[in-house]
Motif scaffolding. Structure first.
Motif, PDB file in Angstrom:
ATOM      1  N   SER A 148       0.816  -1.215   0.000  1.00 58.63           N
ATOM      2  CA  SER A 148       0.000   0.000   0.000  1.00 58.63           C
ATOM      3  C   SER A 148       0.848   1.263   0.000  1.00 58.63           C
ATOM      4  CB  SER A 148      -0.937   0.012   1.220  1.00 58.63           C
ATOM      5  OG  SER A 148      -0.198   0.102   2.425  1.00 58.63           O
ATOM      6  N   TYR A 149       2.152   1.142   0.308  1.00 61.76           N
ATOM      7  CA  TYR A 149       3.030   2.308   0.331  1.00 61.76           C
ATOM      8  C   TYR A 149       3.542   2.686  -1.053  1.00 61.76           C
ATOM      9  CZ  TYR A 149       3.129   1.548   5.399  1.00 61.76           C
ATOM     10  OH  TYR A 149       2.779   1.388   6.708  1.00 61.76           O
ATOM     11  N   ASN A 150       3.375   1.768  -2.012  1.00 57.05           N
ATOM     12  CA  ASN A 150       3.760   2.056  -3.404  1.00 57.05           C
ATOM     13  C   ASN A 150       5.203   2.552  -3.508  1.00 57.05           C
ATOM     14  OD1 ASN A 150       1.193   1.399  -4.556  1.00 57.05           O
ATOM     15  ND2 ASN A 150       0.407   3.355  -3.801  1.00 57.05           N
ATOM     16  N   ILE A 151       6.122   1.843  -2.893  1.00 53.69           N
ATOM     17  CA  ILE A 151       7.532   2.206  -2.964  1.00 53.69           C
ATOM     18  C   ILE A 151       8.075   1.787  -4.329  1.00 53.69           C
ATOM     19  CG2 ILE A 151       9.798   1.951  -1.886  1.00 53.69           C
ATOM     20  CD1 ILE A 151       8.336   0.985   0.643  1.00 53.69           C
ATOM     21  N   PRO A 152       8.553   2.703  -5.146  1.00 55.54           N
ATOM     22  CA  PRO A 152       9.075   2.332  -6.477  1.00 55.54           C
ATOM     23  C   PRO A 152      10.250   1.367  -6.356  1.00 55.54           C
ATOM     24  CG  PRO A 152       8.763   4.716  -6.308  1.00 55.54           C
ATOM     25  CD  PRO A 152       8.613   4.162  -4.921  1.00 55.54           C
ATOM     26  N   GLU A 153      10.323   0.447  -7.275  1.00 56.65           N
ATOM     27  CA  GLU A 153      11.448  -0.500  -7.272  1.00 56.65           C
ATOM     28  C   GLU A 153      12.767   0.209  -7.519  1.00 56.65           C
ATOM     29  OE1 GLU A 153      10.907  -3.827  -9.820  1.00 56.65           O
ATOM     30  OE2 GLU A 153       8.979  -4.412  -8.932  1.00 56.65           O
ATOM     31  N   GLN A 154      12.760   1.180  -8.418  1.00 60.84           N
ATOM     32  CA  GLN A 154      13.952   1.969  -8.695  1.00 60.84           C
ATOM     33  C   GLN A 154      13.784   3.328  -8.029  1.00 60.84           C
ATOM     34  OE1 GLN A 154      16.512   0.550 -10.225  1.00 60.84           O
ATOM     35  NE2 GLN A 154      15.297  -1.318 -10.533  1.00 60.84           N
ATOM     36  N   ILE A 155      14.440   3.526  -6.883  1.00 60.27           N
ATOM     37  CA  ILE A 155      14.309   4.774  -6.140  1.00 60.27           C
ATOM     38  C   ILE A 155      15.649   5.096  -5.507  1.00 60.27           C
ATOM     39  CG2 ILE A 155      13.482   3.569  -4.064  1.00 60.27           C
ATOM     40  CD1 ILE A 155      11.814   6.037  -3.413  1.00 60.27           C
ATOM     41  N   SER A 156      16.036   6.363  -5.584  1.00 64.40           N
ATOM     42  CA  SER A 156      17.317   6.767  -5.015  1.00 64.40           C
ATOM     43  C   SER A 156      17.247   6.746  -3.494  1.00 64.40           C
ATOM     44  CB  SER A 156      17.680   8.176  -5.486  1.00 64.40           C
ATOM     45  OG  SER A 156      16.804   9.138  -4.911  1.00 64.40           O
ATOM     46  N   ALA A 157      18.390   6.702  -2.854  1.00 61.36           N
ATOM     47  CA  ALA A 157      18.444   6.676  -1.391  1.00 61.36           C
ATOM     48  C   ALA A 157      17.815   7.936  -0.795  1.00 61.36           C
ATOM     49  CB  ALA A 157      19.889   6.531  -0.925  1.00 61.36           C
ATOM     50  N   ASP A 158      18.082   9.085  -1.433  1.00 52.93           N
ATOM     51  CA  ASP A 158      17.517  10.342  -0.920  1.00 52.93           C
ATOM     52  C   ASP A 158      16.005  10.356  -1.046  1.00 52.93           C
ATOM     53  OD1 ASP A 158      19.980  11.317  -0.216  1.00 52.93           O
ATOM     54  OD2 ASP A 158      20.263  12.480  -2.064  1.00 52.93           O
ATOM     55  N   ASP A 159      15.500   9.930  -2.197  1.00 52.60           N
ATOM     56  CA  ASP A 159      14.047   9.893  -2.391  1.00 52.60           C
ATOM     57  C   ASP A 159      13.394   8.890  -1.446  1.00 52.60           C
ATOM     58  OD1 ASP A 159      14.173  11.826  -4.329  1.00 52.60           O
ATOM     59  OD2 ASP A 159      14.119  10.429  -6.026  1.00 52.60           O
ATOM     60  N   LYS A 160      14.088   7.801  -1.198  1.00 54.91           N
ATOM     61  CA  LYS A 160      13.546   6.798  -0.284  1.00 54.91           C
ATOM     62  C   LYS A 160      13.451   7.351   1.134  1.00 54.91           C
ATOM     63  CE  LYS A 160      13.910   1.869   0.737  1.00 54.91           C
ATOM     64  NZ  LYS A 160      14.650   0.612   0.485  1.00 54.91           N
ATOM     65  N   ARG A 161      14.460   8.119   1.542  1.00 51.88           N
ATOM     66  CA  ARG A 161      14.419   8.746   2.869  1.00 51.88           C
ATOM     67  C   ARG A 161      13.264   9.735   2.973  1.00 51.88           C
ATOM     68  NH1 ARG A 161      20.171   8.370   2.702  1.00 51.88           N
ATOM     69  NH2 ARG A 161      20.306  10.367   1.602  1.00 51.88           N
ATOM     70  N   ILE A 162      13.045  10.486   1.896  1.00 54.67           N
ATOM     71  CA  ILE A 162      11.938  11.454   1.908  1.00 54.67           C
ATOM     72  C   ILE A 162      10.600  10.734   2.004  1.00 54.67           C
ATOM     73  CG2 ILE A 162      10.713  13.173   0.523  1.00 54.67           C
ATOM     74  CD1 ILE A 162      13.467  13.985  -0.620  1.00 54.67           C
ATOM     75  N   LEU A 163      10.428   9.691   1.191  1.00 50.60           N
ATOM     76  CA  LEU A 163       9.172   8.935   1.222  1.00 50.60           C
ATOM     77  C   LEU A 163       8.981   8.266   2.580  1.00 50.60           C
ATOM     78  CD1 LEU A 163       6.686   7.973  -0.311  1.00 50.60           C
ATOM     79  CD2 LEU A 163       8.040   6.051  -1.196  1.00 50.60           C
ATOM     80  N   PHE A 164      10.068   7.720   3.132  1.00 51.65           N
ATOM     81  CA  PHE A 164       9.981   7.122   4.464  1.00 51.65           C
ATOM     82  C   PHE A 164       9.569   8.166   5.498  1.00 51.65           C
ATOM     83  CE2 PHE A 164      12.229   6.546   8.543  1.00 51.65           C
ATOM     84  CZ  PHE A 164      11.549   5.429   9.014  1.00 51.65           C
ATOM     85  N   GLY A 165      10.148   9.345   5.414  1.00 54.85           N
ATOM     86  CA  GLY A 165       9.794  10.405   6.365  1.00 54.85           C
ATOM     87  C   GLY A 165       8.325  10.775   6.286  1.00 54.85           C
ATOM     88  N   ILE A 166       7.802  10.847   5.067  1.00 57.04           N
ATOM     89  CA  ILE A 166       6.379  11.176   4.887  1.00 57.04           C
ATOM     90  C   ILE A 166       5.497  10.078   5.461  1.00 57.04           C
ATOM     91  CG2 ILE A 166       4.555  11.519   3.174  1.00 57.04           C
ATOM     92  CD1 ILE A 166       6.716  12.811   1.371  1.00 57.04           C
ATOM     93  N   MET A 167       5.792   8.826   5.102  1.00 57.03           N
ATOM     94  CA  MET A 167       4.972   7.708   5.569  1.00 57.03           C
ATOM     95  C   MET A 167       5.080   7.527   7.077  1.00 57.03           C
ATOM     96  SD  MET A 167       3.557   6.859   2.781  1.00 57.03           S
ATOM     97  CE  MET A 167       2.626   5.497   3.462  1.00 57.03           C
TER      98      MET A 167
END
Length: 261
Positions: free
Chosen positions: A131-150
């Motif tokens: 349900s979090y829709n984490i893209p398979e190809q995602i940069s470390a910085d973008d992943k941290r941002i998405l993690f922070g939001i979620m």
């Protein structure tokens, strides 16, 4: 035990001041009112979560969490809200204990799921993570941002909504009738069964599956973590500790989904 007995003994005297005057001719602050609230919130929520898992639209879930948080303020007087724990904690240090305990519980649940079910959909965190829709190809910085939001949303909305509802007003109504210990078992059971919609009935590739053993373990885990939330409330004298413990659990769960799976 003495507190539970006093709650039962003084129930009839306190009930009239617990509910707002506008509701007193309609409801009595007892188990029947608690059952009404469970049916009012949990059944629509159950089906809304199932629909969201199928459609990917989780907006209505936020709305029902908001509604859950409002219930004590709609029905209870100031006295009633204080009685269910909407007040400052007597032991603020319990807040930190609750946060740590919630994180630890979520990590233990991760390792159980990983050990038994690895990366399959029978692993509760794997399914919830979809349900979090984490893209398979995602940069470390973008992943941290998405993690922070979620993590931020996960630590605010469901802990506040669910604790004000389950450990708050629902627990209070049943505690008035059967005492704190039995009331905690009841509100924890309602919480656990409601979470079958989050994992248990699994939607994948256009059809629904039900995994008996994983669901049983998930429901038992949700029951136990609910009892943990109540214990933090009990130790501190405030729902804030239950909310913080719940927030810690969600933080650990979201971290596991983002970085451990």
């Amino acid at each position: 035990m003495a507190d539970s007995n006093n709650s039962l003994r003084n129930g009839p005297m306190l009930a009239s001041s617990t509910i707002k005057p506008i509701w007193r001719k309609v409801f009595t602050y007892d188990w029947k009112f608690g059952l009404f609230l469970i049916l009012l919130i949990c059944i629509p929520r159950f089906f809304l979560v199932l629909m969201a898992n199928q459609t990917g639209n989780y907006g209505p879930i936020g709305a029902i969490m908001f509604g859950s948080a409002l219930i004590p303020f709609i029905f209870l007087s100031g006295t009633g809200r204080a009685e269910i724990g909407i007040k400052s904690p007597k032991r603020p240090k319990i807040l930190l204990l609750g946060l740590i305990a919630g994180i630890i519980f979520s990590l233990v649940l991760y390792y159980i799921g990983k050990t038994l079910f690895d990366g399959s959909l029978q692993n509760w965190y794997v399914y919830i993570g979809q349900s979090y829709n984490i893209p398979e190809q995602i940069s470390a910085d973008d992943k941290r941002i998405l993690f922070g939001i979620m993590a931020s949303t996960g630590m605010i909305f469901s802990p506040i909504g669910e604790e004000l509802f389950f450990r708050g007003i629902v627990h209070g109504t049943f505690a008035r009738s059967v005492g704190d210990k039995k009331a905690s078992n009841i509100d924890s059971t309602a919480f656990a069964l409601t979470h079958i919609a989050h994992f248990g009935l699994v939607y994948h590739n256009g059809h629904w599956d039900f995994y008996f053993l994983p669901t049983l373990l998930w429901v038992c885990s949700m029951f136990l973590v609910s009892r943990l939330f109540f214990k933090m409330k009990e130790l501190s004298g405030s729902l804030l500790a239950a909310i913080v413990c719940h927030a810690g659990f969600n933080l650990g769960m979201i971290y596991s989904i983002f970085y451990l799976l």
